[in-house]
Enzyme design. Sequence first.
Site, mmCIF file in Angstrom:
data_model
loop_
_atom_site.group_PDB
_atom_site.id
_atom_site.type_symbol
_atom_site.label_atom_id
_atom_site.label_comp_id
_atom_site.label_asym_id
_atom_site.label_seq_id
_atom_site.Cartn_x
_atom_site.Cartn_y
_atom_site.Cartn_z
ATOM 1 N N HIS A 147 61.750 -24.039 7.926
ATOM 2 C CA HIS A 147 60.398 -24.314 7.421
ATOM 3 C C HIS A 147 59.757 -25.438 8.224
ATOM 4 O O HIS A 147 60.400 -26.405 8.600
ATOM 5 C CB HIS A 147 60.385 -24.581 5.917
ATOM 6 C CG HIS A 147 61.020 -25.855 5.447
ATOM 7 N ND1 HIS A 147 60.334 -27.031 5.360
ATOM 8 C CD2 HIS A 147 62.269 -26.124 4.995
ATOM 9 C CE1 HIS A 147 61.131 -27.975 4.870
ATOM 10 N NE2 HIS A 147 62.326 -27.459 4.649
ATOM 11 N N ASP A 204 63.629 -33.070 7.788
ATOM 12 C CA ASP A 204 63.618 -31.925 6.860
ATOM 13 C C ASP A 204 62.237 -31.284 6.961
ATOM 14 O O ASP A 204 61.301 -31.797 6.379
ATOM 15 C CB ASP A 204 63.922 -32.401 5.442
ATOM 16 C CG ASP A 204 63.720 -31.334 4.385
ATOM 17 O OD1 ASP A 204 63.599 -30.155 4.758
ATOM 18 O OD2 ASP A 204 63.674 -31.679 3.196
ATOM 19 N N HIS A 220 63.152 -36.569 1.774
ATOM 20 C CA HIS A 220 62.194 -36.707 0.666
ATOM 21 C C HIS A 220 61.972 -38.181 0.299
ATOM 22 O O HIS A 220 61.628 -38.518 -0.832
ATOM 23 C CB HIS A 220 62.609 -35.871 -0.554
ATOM 24 C CG HIS A 220 62.556 -34.390 -0.268
ATOM 25 N ND1 HIS A 220 61.978 -33.489 -1.127
ATOM 26 C CD2 HIS A 220 62.982 -33.661 0.792
ATOM 27 C CE1 HIS A 220 62.066 -32.269 -0.603
ATOM 28 N NE2 HIS A 220 62.679 -32.357 0.560
ATOM 29 N N GLU A 274 57.539 -24.432 2.280
ATOM 30 C CA GLU A 274 58.856 -24.385 1.618
ATOM 31 C C GLU A 274 58.946 -25.433 0.522
ATOM 32 O O GLU A 274 59.501 -25.199 -0.554
ATOM 33 C CB GLU A 274 59.969 -24.603 2.650
ATOM 34 C CG GLU A 274 61.383 -24.359 2.119
ATOM 35 C CD GLU A 274 62.084 -25.595 1.560
ATOM 36 O OE1 GLU A 274 63.204 -25.453 1.056
ATOM 37 O OE2 GLU A 274 61.518 -26.710 1.596
ATOM 38 N N GLU A 275 58.384 -26.603 0.807
ATOM 39 C CA GLU A 275 58.503 -27.729 -0.127
ATOM 40 C C GLU A 275 57.705 -27.513 -1.412
ATOM 41 O O GLU A 275 57.826 -28.270 -2.359
ATOM 42 C CB GLU A 275 58.067 -29.038 0.557
ATOM 43 C CG GLU A 275 58.870 -29.409 1.807
ATOM 44 C CD GLU A 275 60.327 -29.780 1.514
ATOM 45 O OE1 GLU A 275 60.720 -29.775 0.325
ATOM 46 O OE2 GLU A 275 61.062 -30.065 2.479
#
Length: 350
Positions: free
Chosen positions: A63, A177, A320, A209-210
């Site tokens: 992603h 990420d 995150h 995606e998140e």
Amino acid sequence: MQPMELLRELSDAFGVSGFEDEVREILRARVSPFVDSVTVDPLGNLIALRKGKDSRVLMLDAHMDEVGFIVKWVDDKGYVRFAPLGGWDERIIGGHRVVLRTRAGKKRLGVIGSAPPHILSAEERAKPIPIDKMFVDVGATSRQEASDLGVEIGDPFTIHYPFGEIAEGYVTGKALDDRAGCAVLIETARRLAEEELPMTTAFSFAFGEELGLRGATTAAFRIDPAFALAVEGTIGADMPGIAEENQPTRLGRGPAVSVADRSIVVSPKVVRALEKIADENGIPYQYKLPTYGSTDAGAIHLTRGGVLSGIVSVPCRFIHSPVSTLRMNDFENTIRLVTSFVRSLPKSVL
Ligand code: CO
């Protein structure tokens, strides 16, 4: 381009969920030399296709979006209120510098402000500030001034720490990420460019995606793969205060092979195949402990009549949060595992 420079370019690129155009154009430029065609679907997924011997399709997914924020209100003093796009640890976002992108495409700096400790009561100091009480200071003194700077409702922004090497082979960036996964896909495409691929291969860079595996859902339907591998930058948690059994992955132990996360239980057939390829090629690997996090494989495996899917991840610490880190040897070994696995198909799992 050296792998670390690729990682730098991708981590530093702007790509908050739903606003991935900048990172998408970089990925398009990087992958194009190694594939037959590149398309962008109506929602923004970038799908690069290379024909292989077997016309059944292997989908490699990473992603391209990163967690960020969106402006929800600008008050009459020029302060910006915001909502998260993706899952943040809200306790630790105050006091950081942000980069906001205006409608005209300009990047503006701001600061997530918080009241100085001097004027807080002991009780206030002990409590985290809820996100709806936080604000960004963009240097405006009125709503009109914020607007003159280009800041409007709906603008995306994120905390921005530039990529850097902390120690040799140990790097930090804002969006590992999943730009780590994106870089693995680019490197895989590059290293396989001179050989015939055993299966037609779709390098799919997913949006959103998140926000709940959104891009992979439509990309998988479009690609209609026979097999899929999601490549992630996942939770590395080998750090003080975390018991070993609660560390989903550990840095320096190689790519993490998922057995199950909250979105999928990976077919043991796929896990065994990945183990075998790693062993045969002398690639260290670890398991990502079940069942932390969700991945695009969760959406992909439920597509149409079902898609056999696996997940391989680069362990990244502090995802995150405002910064993340990874070890370049894990990144390199993930590229080696994915590349070897592509070569082993379709026999290894289909
Ligand atoms: Co991710």
